[in-house]
Design a protein around this motif. Sequence first.
Motif, PDB file in Angstrom:
ATOM      1  N   GLY A   8      21.045  27.234 102.826  1.00 29.56           N
ATOM      2  CA  GLY A   8      21.299  26.287 101.743  1.00 29.56           C
ATOM      3  C   GLY A   8      22.218  25.160 102.188  1.00 29.56           C
ATOM      4  N   ALA A   9      22.316  24.175 101.323  1.00 33.04           N
ATOM      5  CA  ALA A   9      22.994  22.945 101.713  1.00 33.04           C
ATOM      6  C   ALA A   9      24.480  23.139 101.973  1.00 33.04           C
ATOM      7  N   SER A  10      25.198  23.803 101.055  1.00 30.47           N
ATOM      8  CA  SER A  10      26.649  23.815 101.258  1.00 30.47           C
ATOM      9  C   SER A  10      27.073  24.814 102.314  1.00 30.47           C
ATOM     10  N   TRP A  12      16.714  26.916  86.823  1.00 35.58           N
ATOM     11  CA  TRP A  12      16.227  27.399  88.111  1.00 35.58           C
ATOM     12  C   TRP A  12      15.650  26.259  88.959  1.00 35.58           C
ATOM     13  N   GLY A  13      15.935  25.026  88.602  1.00 35.57           N
ATOM     14  CA  GLY A  13      15.539  23.907  89.459  1.00 35.57           C
ATOM     15  C   GLY A  13      14.223  23.258  89.062  1.00 35.57           C
ATOM     16  N   LEU A  14      13.889  22.239  89.845  1.00 35.24           N
ATOM     17  CA  LEU A  14      12.719  21.413  89.553  1.00 35.24           C
ATOM     18  C   LEU A  14      11.426  22.234  89.547  1.00 35.24           C
ATOM     19  N   ALA A  15      11.299  23.163  90.504  1.00 34.72           N
ATOM     20  CA  ALA A  15      10.063  23.957  90.599  1.00 34.72           C
ATOM     21  C   ALA A  15       9.854  24.756  89.316  1.00 34.72           C
ATOM     22  N   ASN A  19      22.510  22.133  80.496  1.00 35.11           N
ATOM     23  CA  ASN A  19      22.822  22.837  81.744  1.00 35.11           C
ATOM     24  C   ASN A  19      22.794  21.921  82.958  1.00 35.11           C
ATOM     25  N   LEU A  20      22.023  20.839  82.889  1.00 35.81           N
ATOM     26  CA  LEU A  20      21.948  19.925  84.034  1.00 35.81           C
ATOM     27  C   LEU A  20      23.095  18.915  84.029  1.00 35.81           C
ATOM     28  N   ARG A  21      23.658  18.683  82.827  1.00 36.12           N
ATOM     29  CA  ARG A  21      24.753  17.704  82.713  1.00 36.12           C
ATOM     30  C   ARG A  21      26.098  18.456  82.715  1.00 36.12           C
ATOM     31  N   LYS A  22      26.611  18.878  81.533  1.00 36.49           N
ATOM     32  CA  LYS A  22      27.920  19.549  81.575  1.00 36.49           C
ATOM     33  C   LYS A  22      27.854  20.849  82.374  1.00 36.49           C
ATOM     34  N   GLY A  23      26.682  21.485  82.395  1.00 33.54           N
ATOM     35  CA  GLY A  23      26.541  22.725  83.166  1.00 33.54           C
ATOM     36  C   GLY A  23      26.471  22.504  84.666  1.00 33.54           C
ATOM     37  N   ALA A  24      26.414  21.259  85.111  1.00 38.44           N
ATOM     38  CA  ALA A  24      26.308  20.999  86.554  1.00 38.44           C
ATOM     39  C   ALA A  24      26.853  19.601  86.869  1.00 38.44           C
ATOM     40  N   ALA A  25      25.999  18.569  86.744  1.00 41.14           N
ATOM     41  CA  ALA A  25      26.337  17.231  87.248  1.00 41.14           C
ATOM     42  C   ALA A  25      27.599  16.656  86.598  1.00 41.14           C
ATOM     43  N   ALA A  79      18.601  14.923 101.599  1.00 36.06           N
ATOM     44  CA  ALA A  79      17.814  16.128 101.281  1.00 36.06           C
ATOM     45  C   ALA A  79      17.271  16.684 102.593  1.00 36.06           C
ATOM     46  N   THR A  80      16.271  17.550 102.520  1.00 33.38           N
ATOM     47  CA  THR A  80      15.815  18.203 103.753  1.00 33.38           C
ATOM     48  C   THR A  80      14.935  17.289 104.609  1.00 33.38           C
ATOM     49  N   ARG A  81      14.318  16.276 103.976  1.00 30.51           N
ATOM     50  CA  ARG A  81      13.477  15.365 104.784  1.00 30.51           C
ATOM     51  C   ARG A  81      13.565  13.946 104.220  1.00 30.51           C
ATOM     52  N   VAL A 119      18.220  16.367  95.714  1.00 33.14           N
ATOM     53  CA  VAL A 119      17.651  15.381  94.790  1.00 33.14           C
ATOM     54  C   VAL A 119      16.770  16.059  93.737  1.00 33.14           C
ATOM     55  N   GLY A 120      17.095  17.309  93.395  1.00 30.23           N
ATOM     56  CA  GLY A 120      16.443  17.980  92.270  1.00 30.23           C
ATOM     57  C   GLY A 120      17.032  17.448  90.967  1.00 30.23           C
ATOM     58  N   PRO A 121      16.818  18.141  89.853  1.00 29.93           N
ATOM     59  CA  PRO A 121      17.338  17.647  88.571  1.00 29.93           C
ATOM     60  C   PRO A 121      18.852  17.487  88.547  1.00 29.93           C
TER      61      PRO A 121
HETATM   62  N1  LIG Z   1      19.701  23.578  87.426  1.00 28.51           N
HETATM   63  C1  LIG Z   1      20.823  23.936  86.823  1.00 28.51           C
HETATM   64  O1  LIG Z   1      20.923  24.085  85.590  1.00 28.51           O
HETATM   65  C2  LIG Z   1      22.059  24.198  87.649  1.00 28.51           C
HETATM   66  C3  LIG Z   1      23.287  24.396  87.007  1.00 28.51           C
HETATM   67  C4  LIG Z   1      24.424  24.650  87.757  1.00 28.51           C
HETATM   68  C5  LIG Z   1      24.331  24.692  89.129  1.00 28.51           C
HETATM   69  N2  LIG Z   1      23.118  24.504  89.722  1.00 28.51           N
HETATM   70  C6  LIG Z   1      23.064  24.543  91.177  1.00 28.51           C
HETATM   71  O2  LIG Z   1      22.878  23.201  91.608  1.00 28.51           O
HETATM   72  C7  LIG Z   1      22.106  23.169  92.806  1.00 28.51           C
HETATM   73  C8  LIG Z   1      20.924  22.218  92.633  1.00 28.51           C
HETATM   74  O3  LIG Z   1      20.133  22.618  91.547  1.00 28.51           O
HETATM   75  P1  LIG Z   1      18.702  21.967  91.230  1.00 28.51           P
HETATM   76  O4  LIG Z   1      18.273  22.658  90.007  1.00 28.51           O
HETATM   77  O5  LIG Z   1      18.779  20.465  91.253  1.00 28.51           O
HETATM   78  O6  LIG Z   1      17.868  22.485  92.539  1.00 28.51           O
HETATM   79  P2  LIG Z   1      16.432  22.076  93.139  1.00 28.51           P
HETATM   80  O7  LIG Z   1      15.554  21.451  92.125  1.00 28.51           O
HETATM   81  O8  LIG Z   1      15.923  23.291  93.832  1.00 28.51           O
HETATM   82  O9  LIG Z   1      16.777  20.972  94.248  1.00 28.51           O
HETATM   83  C9  LIG Z   1      17.425  21.317  95.430  1.00 28.51           C
HETATM   84  C10 LIG Z   1      17.591  20.101  96.328  1.00 28.51           C
HETATM   85  O10 LIG Z   1      18.399  20.476  97.436  1.00 28.51           O
HETATM   86  C11 LIG Z   1      17.808  20.034  98.650  1.00 28.51           C
HETATM   87  N3  LIG Z   1      18.186  20.998  99.704  1.00 28.51           N
HETATM   88  C12 LIG Z   1      17.908  22.314  99.732  1.00 28.51           C
HETATM   89  N4  LIG Z   1      18.405  22.876 100.861  1.00 28.51           N
HETATM   90  C13 LIG Z   1      19.007  21.876 101.541  1.00 28.51           C
HETATM   91  C14 LIG Z   1      19.709  21.804 102.780  1.00 28.51           C
HETATM   92  N5  LIG Z   1      19.900  22.885 103.556  1.00 28.51           N
HETATM   93  N6  LIG Z   1      20.207  20.616 103.168  1.00 28.51           N
HETATM   94  C15 LIG Z   1      20.029  19.505 102.397  1.00 28.51           C
HETATM   95  N7  LIG Z   1      19.371  19.512 101.221  1.00 28.51           N
HETATM   96  C16 LIG Z   1      18.869  20.683 100.795  1.00 28.51           C
HETATM   97  C17 LIG Z   1      16.325  20.025  98.372  1.00 28.51           C
HETATM   98  O11 LIG Z   1      15.743  19.124  99.268  1.00 28.51           O
HETATM   99  P3  LIG Z   1      14.183  18.747  99.299  1.00 28.51           P
HETATM  100  O12 LIG Z   1      13.946  17.944  98.031  1.00 28.51           O
HETATM  101  O13 LIG Z   1      14.019  17.956 100.524  1.00 28.51           O
HETATM  102  O14 LIG Z   1      13.456  20.065  99.300  1.00 28.51           O
HETATM  103  C18 LIG Z   1      16.299  19.556  96.902  1.00 28.51           C
HETATM  104  O15 LIG Z   1      16.312  18.148  96.830  1.00 28.51           O
HETATM  105  C19 LIG Z   1      21.731  24.648  93.076  1.00 28.51           C
HETATM  106  O16 LIG Z   1      22.671  25.183  93.989  1.00 28.51           O
HETATM  107  C20 LIG Z   1      21.876  25.304  91.745  1.00 28.51           C
HETATM  108  O17 LIG Z   1      22.155  26.680  91.834  1.00 28.51           O
HETATM  109  C21 LIG Z   1      22.001  24.228  89.032  1.00 28.51           C
END
Ligand SMILES: NC(=O)c1ccc[n+]([C@@H]2O[C@H](COP(=O)([O-])OP(=O)(O)OC[C@H]3O[C@@H](n4cnc5c(N)ncnc54)[C@H](OP(=O)(O)O)[C@@H]3O)[C@@H](O)[C@H]2O)c1
Length: 358
Positions: A75-77, A160-163, A335-341, A36-38, A10-12
């Motif tokens: 990691g999740a997957s 690099w995610g929400l953080a 990057n969050l839309r066409k680059g991912a979601a 998610a994790t909790r 449930v990140g971006p």
């Molecule tokens: N950001 C980008 O531009 C982008 C682009 C392409 C691909 N990606 C890939 O897309 C993925 C998500 O990106 P993001 O930026 O949204 O990441 P993010 O902000 O770090 O969010 C990660 C989410 O995954 C959950 N999670 C982590 N480990 C888990 C597990 N073992 N089981 C279930 N849930 C788990 C976390 O849960 P909690 O909230 O409970 O901690 C969090 O909600 C990553 O693999 C990233 O490499 C990202």
Amino acid sequence: MGLRIGVVGVGPVGDRIIRCIREQNIPVEGELVVIATRERTEILADEEFLVREVGPELFEGLDVVFFAGREGAKGASVEWGKVATDAGAWVVDNGGDFRMEPGYPLIVPEVNMDAVTGENKHICSPNCSTIQMAVAIAPIHRAVGIKRVVVSTYQATSGWGLAAMDQFEEEIKACAAGDEVNCDPSIFARAIAHDCLPHIDRFLDTGYTKEEMKMVHETRKIMGVPDMPITATAVRVPVLIGHSESINLELDAPLSREDALAILSDEEQAPGVVVVDGPSKDPLAISVREAPEELQYPTQADVLRDEYKDAVLVGRVREDPSVENGLNMWCVADNLRKGAATNTVQIAQALMQRGMLG
Ligand SMILES: NC(=O)c1ccc[n+]([C@@H]2O[C@H](COP(=O)([O-])OP(=O)(O)OC[C@H]3O[C@@H](n4cnc5c(N)ncnc54)[C@H](OP(=O)(O)O)[C@@H]3O)[C@@H](O)[C@H]2O)c1
């Protein structure tokens, strides 16, 4: 009948996946299963969801699960991808863990949807910077052939995610207030506010970063060109959302700026591409907004506009006279839309169109 859909993470990216599902009116049977994790309640895509703590029972009965969790052994997957496919679901995975594994389709729907056969229901979505480049250069490759690619990226902190988004905004606020900037080296090695870092992901022994090599290997796999020479420099820039890329191509045959623009502007030849390229005096150039001629190119800010949020914007198309059959272009996407979601939801839509899902 709708689809029973799960979203892990449930990140971006997870947030944007839910937005895309709603915007595309993907028929959902029952509630979206958000994981998610909790466990907690969260507002995602302007809706309140009960986020469930990940566990095997949540994957039972799902048709498709979008993975947007973290990467790596915990990691999740890695932990839950096989659980989902064993339960019968398609997995569409944003993470990088399986992208280069043989037998795992790595898909950009505009480029290589035919690589999905159904033999492996775990489909990988490429790295964000790779997706937009593949959409932009595949039409040129189909038309004249590409001999070599040189790409430099300008990538947003949200990659690099929400953080990382939070870290960047805190740094900007600290700078504005004249306070000391505290950088968290587990996110960016150095402060990112008012700076550009030629450092995305880990350094390898070769001196390249993992991100740079992802662009090389993933592009070759997606385009089916295992030996194509590709070299990349990936740079993090102080932008919240949107990646830009300067792409230099050496082609197998000459291609004029006008012919390149004609290919890239043609929806059938270049699906997903929107050309933003002045000056408008050129009859073949498409000017998509009223702006002084010298400003008619796409930027990261443009992909936040509703009409471009799922597009790959291409501009600054020009011949490169420094090499035989050279062509330069500038390419921008969210990057969050066409680059991912968006890419992952488009994969699911293509599966539906092919009668493989739903
Ligand atoms: N950001 C980008 O531009 C982008 C682009 C392409 C691909 N990606 C890939 O897309 C993925 C998500 O990106 P993001 O930026 O949204 O990441 P993010 O902000 O770090 O969010 C990660 C989410 O995954 C959950 N999670 C982590 N480990 C888990 C597990 N073992 N089981 C279930 N849930 C788990 C976390 O849960 P909690 O909230 O409970 O901690 C969090 O909600 C990553 O693999 C990233 O490499 C990202």
